[in-house]
Design a protein around this motif. Sequence first.
Motif, PDB file in Angstrom:
ATOM      1  N   SER A 185      33.056  -2.549  20.344  1.00  0.00           N
ATOM      2  CA  SER A 185      32.519  -2.534  21.699  1.00  0.00           C
ATOM      3  C   SER A 185      31.098  -3.080  21.629  1.00  0.00           C
ATOM      4  O   SER A 185      30.603  -3.435  20.555  1.00  0.00           O
ATOM      5  CB  SER A 185      32.513  -1.106  22.237  1.00  0.00           C
ATOM      6  N   ASN A 225      34.236  -0.946  25.424  1.00  0.00           N
ATOM      7  CA  ASN A 225      33.321   0.202  25.568  1.00  0.00           C
ATOM      8  C   ASN A 225      34.068   1.482  25.943  1.00  0.00           C
ATOM      9  O   ASN A 225      35.176   1.442  26.477  1.00  0.00           O
ATOM     10  CB  ASN A 225      32.296  -0.068  26.676  1.00  0.00           C
ATOM     11  N   ALA A 238      35.946   1.251  18.122  1.00  0.00           N
ATOM     12  CA  ALA A 238      35.660   1.479  19.548  1.00  0.00           C
ATOM     13  C   ALA A 238      35.548   2.983  19.813  1.00  0.00           C
ATOM     14  O   ALA A 238      34.971   3.710  18.989  1.00  0.00           O
ATOM     15  CB  ALA A 238      36.729   0.799  20.409  1.00  0.00           C
ATOM     16  N   SER A 245      38.667   4.194  25.171  1.00  0.00           N
ATOM     17  CA  SER A 245      39.150   2.799  25.142  1.00  0.00           C
ATOM     18  C   SER A 245      40.280   2.687  24.124  1.00  0.00           C
ATOM     19  O   SER A 245      41.278   1.987  24.346  1.00  0.00           O
ATOM     20  CB  SER A 245      38.019   1.802  24.866  1.00  0.00           C
TER      21      SER A 245
END
Length: 332
Positions: A131, A188, A258, A262
């Motif tokens: 991310s 993100n 991540a 997500s």
Amino acid sequence: MATSTTMSHQAIGSVVSQRPFKASQFLKEPLNNVPMKFRQKRFKIEATASQISVVDNTFLSPSPSKNKPHESKKKSNEAALILIRHGESLWNEKNLFTGCVDVPLTQKGVGEAIEAGKKISNIPVDLIFTSSLIRAQMTAMLAMTQHRRKKVPIILHNESVKAKTWSHVFSEETRKQSIPVIAAWQLNERMYGELQGLNKKETAERYGTQQVHEWRRSYEIPPPKGESLEMCAERAVAYFEDNIKPELASGNNVMIAAHGNSLRSIIMYLDDLTSQEVTTLDLSTGVPLLYIFKEGKFMKRGSPVGSTEAGVYAYTKRLAQYREKLDAAATI
Ligand SMILES: O=C(O)[C@H](O)COP(=O)(O)O
């Protein structure tokens, strides 16, 4: 979609997606393979003529003049996909809702990332996606310090022509010893809206355990002015489909560092979980999961179950061969 949803997506996009990030070769596959639940609200991400792939870099290509760096690469019939949720962050430690607030790892989180790296040190990695948040990037970098192949992870800077030009690597040999790292806001953490910065326990006391559980784990219900898991999936799964799956299909082994939500949305897609099943999916910090992508299908090969490596993953034949090569090189 509720107004607040649209605004939250726009807000995230306007902060972090000022960079060009698409290329024609990575533009959408037909939607046929995308499950209905992700299809309807899929993000429309358009490319301009000047835009370039997230991976459009000479790292994977012997010739900078080639537009399609992966075409010359020998196609493999399987590729490894590693998913890692970042290690503990300073706000995980304080039990605060974090979402898109950019908080670094704690010392424990640094240790978790290093331990995760040991567990995947024999799995090939050609490309890393993270991310845009530092806790995921720290995790990816720290994990790679443990990799036996000792390639150097290098963050690609494609946000402008100058950034790309100024970070160019001129030695093909050096490029071969590098792993491109692509940072994408679409990976993100879910935007936690008005919960960001609040203490999780105090929030449960104020709004009730059930309400807070629904905000945190349900598929459809968004936290106040934030993203539901469904909304998070719209951008994370679309990004996976458009940018990561084609790399796997080309035989590139990919690691994604991540976030809890997500990654939950991506796992829901990979494992074809229902919106009910995903409510019980909870990811620990710093625990890698391995999938094999073969003949268009994702097969879960497990997550670490113990401290001994043999118990960590069910190796495929190709992963076992990769491991043998590393062992052979180590004994020379
Ligand atoms: O953003 C956060 O607070 C955490 O990273 C994930 O939180 P959750 O477990 O409440 O979804």
